[in-house]
Scaffold this motif. Sequence first.
Motif, short mmCIF file in Angstrom:
data_model
loop_
_atom_site.label_atom_id
_atom_site.label_comp_id
_atom_site.label_asym_id
_atom_site.label_seq_id
_atom_site.Cartn_x
_atom_site.Cartn_y
_atom_site.Cartn_z
N THR A 8 33.54 -52.79 -7.10
CA THR A 8 32.69 -53.19 -5.98
C THR A 8 32.72 -54.70 -5.75
N SER A 9 33.17 -55.45 -6.77
CA SER A 9 33.37 -56.90 -6.59
C SER A 9 34.30 -57.18 -5.43
N TYR A 10 35.29 -56.30 -5.22
CA TYR A 10 36.30 -56.55 -4.21
C TYR A 10 35.98 -55.85 -2.90
N ASP A 59 45.35 -63.59 -11.86
CA ASP A 59 44.58 -62.39 -11.54
C ASP A 59 43.12 -62.55 -11.93
N GLY A 60 42.63 -63.79 -11.94
CA GLY A 60 41.23 -64.04 -12.25
C GLY A 60 40.31 -63.45 -11.21
N HIS A 61 39.11 -63.16 -11.63
CA HIS A 61 38.12 -62.54 -10.75
C HIS A 61 37.88 -63.37 -9.49
N GLY A 62 37.71 -64.68 -9.68
CA GLY A 62 37.44 -65.55 -8.54
C GLY A 62 38.60 -65.62 -7.57
N ALA A 63 39.84 -65.64 -8.11
CA ALA A 63 41.01 -65.71 -7.24
C ALA A 63 41.11 -64.48 -6.36
N ILE A 64 40.83 -63.31 -6.91
CA ILE A 64 40.94 -62.08 -6.13
C ILE A 64 39.84 -62.00 -5.08
N VAL A 65 38.61 -62.33 -5.48
CA VAL A 65 37.49 -62.30 -4.53
C VAL A 65 37.72 -63.29 -3.40
N ALA A 66 38.07 -64.54 -3.75
CA ALA A 66 38.31 -65.55 -2.72
C ALA A 66 39.51 -65.19 -1.86
N GLY A 67 40.51 -64.55 -2.47
CA GLY A 67 41.70 -64.18 -1.72
C GLY A 67 41.44 -63.16 -0.64
N ILE A 68 40.50 -62.26 -0.87
CA ILE A 68 40.17 -61.26 0.15
C ILE A 68 39.58 -61.93 1.38
N GLY A 103 31.52 -60.80 -13.79
CA GLY A 103 32.45 -60.15 -12.88
C GLY A 103 32.48 -58.66 -13.10
N GLU A 104 32.35 -57.90 -12.03
CA GLU A 104 32.36 -56.46 -12.13
C GLU A 104 33.66 -55.94 -11.55
N ALA A 105 34.58 -55.59 -12.40
CA ALA A 105 35.86 -55.15 -11.90
C ALA A 105 36.54 -54.27 -12.93
#
Length: 581
Positions: A489-491, A289-298, A206-208
């Motif tokens: 850039t992950s988001y 606030d996990g990486h996957g939750a934020i990415v999927a949430g967008i 994860g790049e964040a």
Amino acid sequence: MHRLGRPLFILPLLLAFAAPTHAQTPLRIEHLLRCGDLLAGESTEFCLTIQAPEAPLQVLIDGELIPAEAVRRDGSQLRLTLPARERGAPVWLRQGDEASNPVWLTAGSSHVIAARPDEVVKSQEGISSYLDLVSVVIEERYDGLREARRLAEKYGAEVVGAIPPLNTYQLRLPADDLIERDALVLRLGNELQVDAVVIEESGPEGEAESSSREPRASEWAANRFVDAVAFFRNRIPAKGDPVDTEPIRVGVIERNVDVDLPDFRRYRGACATEDGHVCLYARDSREADGHGAIVAGILAAQRDERGLSGFLSALEPVGAGYEVIVDRNSDAGITANVAASVNLVEDGVRVLNWSWGIHRVGTRDVQGEEVDSLIRSGIAMSGYEELLEEFFLWLRREHPDVVVVNSAGNGSTFSSADDYRLPSSFVTEQLLVVGGHQRSERRDLPVEHPDYAERRRSSNLDMRVDITAAACTRAWTPDGKPGEVHCGTSYATPMVAGVVAAMTAINPALEPEQMRELLRRSAMTIGRDSDFEPVEADDLTAPILPSERDYRLNDRDVGRSARLDMRKALELAVESRQYER
């Protein structure tokens, strides 16, 4: 071209366990992995880690109850033995009136295993490396499984995983230390039938960045997020000239999401894309606030606040709907990312979101300092490069309509250096690379102005970056309160992936190269006046060309970097339909 169809159903029967019900324990699927013999063809086994009371329990695949004899339960562990299927489908649990989060059960044959903690050691560079698990990429003219088994017998190894479409097989080597492993890797690499050996170096992909920056509504406004939603919801069903859309599957290569967040509470049990709905399939995590939750949430968050919902869910109820599948195959690093991507593409995914990437040891940023995050050794990078090359060659040959949207990275370095950055350095029509921007401090500018947004100093850059999008977003807590701000850039990547999915729904005939052209033609600009050569590392993306501005040589946008305009991109997608008739 892929079309969504009903997956093959499993025979309906009930699985029940006699035990008292505890309503306070929610139903959750936390892990789902292919287990047993990963090379078995006639039947497959899947292992699930669940959270559920010891009470009557039903397991369903695509809404059909599976036979009791196909399931074994041992506390929080379920083991499913199923016949081979033609298509993937969601699986979930049901207990009384309560349903769990649905998780995607792939029909694909690509599965690799992760090393246990005692099978990971530190290399001389200080990087965690798999001790005895490697993958061999077999030359395409050979029968991959046969050659892998021959090599395993020759070197005392065992074939334990496979990505058959890429002729890649995972071996467990008889190695007790890195010296023995590297000696075997060298010998394997010299075999005539072997194209490359992939060494897995484990670490978070994860790049964040966390950020103290307060995200303003103008962060997403810099990409016309709300304008795009309004356009889609009004133009698609327009009286007199409605636009027929198709359901689209989006693959998100992430571990899991926190399904207890308000964003995802609606996603339980059965889901259908009819009437423009979004379906989300993901393993459960307890990290809000996990990486996957934020990415999927967008892409798929469900919130009441205007403009804060995920992009695809904000389009409801207009259109034919979207399925968002969050999957990572296993924790086996980059190899697992590729395996999951192959399975998802074979299951009908048209858009893949890759919010991950790696740098080679020794990569230097624009200031000349070494990048110290998400680094891998040179030998590992060489193997990854070969594996990713095989993936994109297979994609071009077998699935030319699939688009991969990849984050440029947060090393403040150059995305096009193929020796130092993967996978964003690959040059292929089917890979879109996304940089990150943030709102500038200027308050007196219209959104179209190049200085409305500015490059995040950490964002990777240069000619290989296709477009930039908003990089900052806020996580949310299980009680619905705002959490910390996260940037990277992950988001920015799912902002572009969401638009690409909507464009594909509008015009499924669009090819990846045409998709990139429409994104660039519709783009706003970012940054100061520039030319066609990097000047003091200020060029964030490939410069806009005259051909992307109707060949107007004097257009003010020519030579500047490209900033995502979500609304205009959708407009051009609608216009493109007339050329397909």
